[in-house]
Design a protein around this motif. Sequence first.
Motif, mmCIF file in Angstrom:
data_model
loop_
_atom_site.group_PDB
_atom_site.id
_atom_site.type_symbol
_atom_site.label_atom_id
_atom_site.label_comp_id
_atom_site.label_asym_id
_atom_site.label_seq_id
_atom_site.Cartn_x
_atom_site.Cartn_y
_atom_site.Cartn_z
ATOM 1 N N VAL A 1 25.026 32.837 33.459
ATOM 2 C CA VAL A 1 26.241 33.200 32.733
ATOM 3 C C VAL A 1 26.901 31.950 32.174
ATOM 4 O O VAL A 1 27.175 30.998 32.913
ATOM 5 N N ASN A 2 27.140 31.947 30.889
ATOM 6 C CA ASN A 2 27.858 30.849 30.253
ATOM 7 C C ASN A 2 29.234 30.703 30.913
ATOM 8 O O ASN A 2 29.965 31.687 31.064
ATOM 9 N N LEU A 3 29.581 29.483 31.304
ATOM 10 C CA LEU A 3 30.812 29.298 32.084
ATOM 11 C C LEU A 3 32.071 29.563 31.269
ATOM 12 O O LEU A 3 33.091 29.987 31.823
ATOM 13 N N SER A 4 32.028 29.356 29.962
ATOM 14 C CA SER A 4 33.192 29.692 29.131
ATOM 15 C C SER A 4 33.436 31.195 29.134
ATOM 16 O O SER A 4 34.581 31.663 29.193
ATOM 17 N N ARG A 5 32.350 31.973 29.104
ATOM 18 C CA ARG A 5 32.491 33.429 29.170
ATOM 19 C C ARG A 5 32.959 33.871 30.549
ATOM 20 O O ARG A 5 33.743 34.816 30.682
ATOM 21 N N LEU A 6 32.477 33.175 31.579
ATOM 22 C CA LEU A 6 32.915 33.492 32.933
ATOM 23 C C LEU A 6 34.415 33.238 33.080
ATOM 24 O O LEU A 6 35.146 34.044 33.670
ATOM 25 N N ARG A 7 34.873 32.130 32.521
ATOM 26 C CA ARG A 7 36.302 31.813 32.588
ATOM 27 C C ARG A 7 37.128 32.841 31.797
ATOM 28 O O ARG A 7 38.269 33.156 32.171
ATOM 29 N N ALA A 8 36.566 33.346 30.724
ATOM 30 C CA ALA A 8 37.277 34.370 29.946
ATOM 31 C C ALA A 8 37.451 35.644 30.766
ATOM 32 O O ALA A 8 38.503 36.299 30.701
ATOM 33 N N VAL A 9 36.429 36.007 31.529
ATOM 34 C CA VAL A 9 36.546 37.163 32.423
ATOM 35 C C VAL A 9 37.652 36.921 33.453
ATOM 36 O O VAL A 9 38.482 37.786 33.719
ATOM 37 N N ALA A 10 37.655 35.713 34.025
ATOM 38 C CA ALA A 10 38.677 35.374 35.025
ATOM 39 C C ALA A 10 40.073 35.407 34.430
ATOM 40 O O ALA A 10 41.025 35.881 35.066
ATOM 41 N N LYS A 11 40.204 34.932 33.202
ATOM 42 C CA LYS A 11 41.522 34.927 32.545
ATOM 43 C C LYS A 11 42.027 36.345 32.349
ATOM 44 O O LYS A 11 43.223 36.629 32.512
ATOM 45 N N ARG A 12 41.116 37.259 32.028
ATOM 46 C CA ARG A 12 41.510 38.655 31.830
ATOM 47 C C ARG A 12 41.886 39.328 33.145
ATOM 48 O O ARG A 12 42.867 40.078 33.227
ATOM 49 N N LEU A 13 41.110 39.072 34.186
ATOM 50 C CA LEU A 13 41.352 39.720 35.479
ATOM 51 C C LEU A 13 42.541 39.127 36.221
ATOM 52 O O LEU A 13 43.152 39.800 37.056
ATOM 53 N N LYS A 14 42.837 37.860 35.953
ATOM 54 C CA LYS A 14 43.918 37.142 36.617
ATOM 55 C C LYS A 14 43.665 37.041 38.134
ATOM 56 O O LYS A 14 42.620 37.450 38.624
ATOM 57 N N THR A 15 44.621 36.491 38.854
ATOM 58 C CA THR A 15 44.454 36.288 40.294
ATOM 59 C C THR A 15 44.398 37.620 41.029
ATOM 60 O O THR A 15 45.318 38.442 40.925
ATOM 61 N N GLN A 16 43.306 37.816 41.762
ATOM 62 C CA GLN A 16 43.132 39.028 42.583
ATOM 63 C C GLN A 16 42.368 38.593 43.827
ATOM 64 O O GLN A 16 41.141 38.593 43.840
ATOM 65 N N HIS A 17 43.094 38.243 44.870
ATOM 66 C CA HIS A 17 42.449 37.655 46.033
ATOM 67 C C HIS A 17 41.488 38.624 46.720
ATOM 68 O O HIS A 17 40.393 38.227 47.126
ATOM 69 N N GLY A 18 41.886 39.871 46.839
ATOM 70 C CA GLY A 18 41.011 40.843 47.479
ATOM 71 C C GLY A 18 39.700 41.015 46.733
ATOM 72 O O GLY A 18 38.623 41.088 47.337
ATOM 73 N N LEU A 19 39.794 41.093 45.419
ATOM 74 C CA LEU A 19 38.586 41.188 44.602
ATOM 75 C C LEU A 19 37.733 39.939 44.774
ATOM 76 O O LEU A 19 36.498 40.015 44.870
ATOM 77 N N ALA A 20 38.384 38.778 44.821
ATOM 78 C CA ALA A 20 37.657 37.520 44.994
ATOM 79 C C ALA A 20 36.862 37.519 46.301
ATOM 80 O O ALA A 20 35.694 37.120 46.329
ATOM 81 N N VAL A 21 37.492 37.978 47.369
ATOM 82 C CA VAL A 21 36.809 38.029 48.666
ATOM 83 C C VAL A 21 35.598 38.952 48.582
ATOM 84 O O VAL A 21 34.512 38.648 49.103
ATOM 85 N N GLY A 22 35.766 40.091 47.918
ATOM 86 C CA GLY A 22 34.665 41.022 47.777
ATOM 87 C C GLY A 22 33.530 40.456 46.936
ATOM 88 O O GLY A 22 32.346 40.637 47.257
ATOM 89 N N LEU A 23 33.871 39.769 45.871
ATOM 90 C CA LEU A 23 32.840 39.169 45.017
ATOM 91 C C LEU A 23 32.089 38.069 45.760
ATOM 92 O O LEU A 23 30.870 37.942 45.626
ATOM 93 N N TRP A 24 32.805 37.282 46.528
ATOM 94 C CA TRP A 24 32.138 36.229 47.307
ATOM 95 C C TRP A 24 31.121 36.840 48.271
ATOM 96 O O TRP A 24 30.015 36.321 48.435
ATOM 97 N N ALA A 25 31.487 37.955 48.866
ATOM 98 C CA ALA A 25 30.623 38.589 49.867
ATOM 99 C C ALA A 25 29.321 39.116 49.272
ATOM 100 O O ALA A 25 28.359 39.364 50.007
ATOM 101 N N THR A 26 29.251 39.279 47.938
ATOM 102 C CA THR A 26 28.019 39.780 47.320
ATOM 103 C C THR A 26 26.888 38.753 47.373
ATOM 104 O O THR A 26 25.722 39.120 47.190
ATOM 105 N N GLU A 27 27.220 37.482 47.556
ATOM 106 C CA GLU A 27 26.266 36.376 47.597
ATOM 107 C C GLU A 27 25.650 36.072 46.228
ATOM 108 O O GLU A 27 24.776 35.210 46.107
ATOM 109 N N ASP A 28 26.098 36.748 45.189
ATOM 110 C CA ASP A 28 25.637 36.470 43.822
ATOM 111 C C ASP A 28 26.343 35.218 43.298
ATOM 112 O O ASP A 28 27.563 35.087 43.427
ATOM 113 N N THR A 29 25.588 34.293 42.710
ATOM 114 C CA THR A 29 26.173 33.013 42.310
ATOM 115 C C THR A 29 27.255 33.170 41.246
ATOM 116 O O THR A 29 28.344 32.604 41.358
#
Length: 223
Positions: free
Chosen positions: A34-62
């Motif tokens: 995934v292009n990191l600029s596009r990844l950052r764009a996704v993050a900018k849209r979703l904004k801070t979501q700690h619970g979602l972040a914890v869930g995404l980390w648990a997927t083990e997907d880079t």
Amino acid sequence: MTETTIDEVLAELAALEDPSVREVNRRRGDDHGVNLSRLRAVAKRLKTQHGLAVGLWATEDTAARLLAVLLCRPKSFGRQELDAMVRQGREPKIHDWLVNYVVKKSPHAEELRVAWTADPDQVVASAGWALTTERVAKKPEGLDLPGLLDTIEADMKDAPDRLQWAMNHTLTQIGIEHADHRARAIDIGERLEVLKDYPTPPNCTSPYAPAWINEMVSRRGGA
């Protein structure tokens, strides 16, 4: 956040997958496409979501873990959580973002720095040295700079690559920021010759400590 939301984010990241990006990252030791600029764009849209972040980390997907780093609240993680995460996120880009975007902002950073620097795992130890470099530059009070130089002098030459790189950065930062230790830092770098022959593109600064120190000090007017 629900599992469906996590699944939706994973599907979006999968749609951003680019084989050419994956190949470039593979050569660097990373395993996402995934292009990191596009990844950052996704993050900018979703904004801070700690619970979602914890869930995404648990997927083990880079890619998901990189996004998790951008979405989390760094101060919401406990010491043990961060210790586990640095041991799990071993890919270079995850490791770099986790240390710089999360651990450095944590109230547990200093405690982890001390523990990690002495860890037998080279990836974990490199995180400790990265935090030490940060302190050398921004909050050196209380650091034993001669002791750090002793350790670097004794251990850096034969350290594994990622740990060696982190220790070399600390050596360089000591030489740049602390004039009273500059001569010794340069001398250590010259004798150990770590990264002396590292291929450096034109107009870029070599990671070889003596060259890096002299270049940065020169830019600051020799101070």
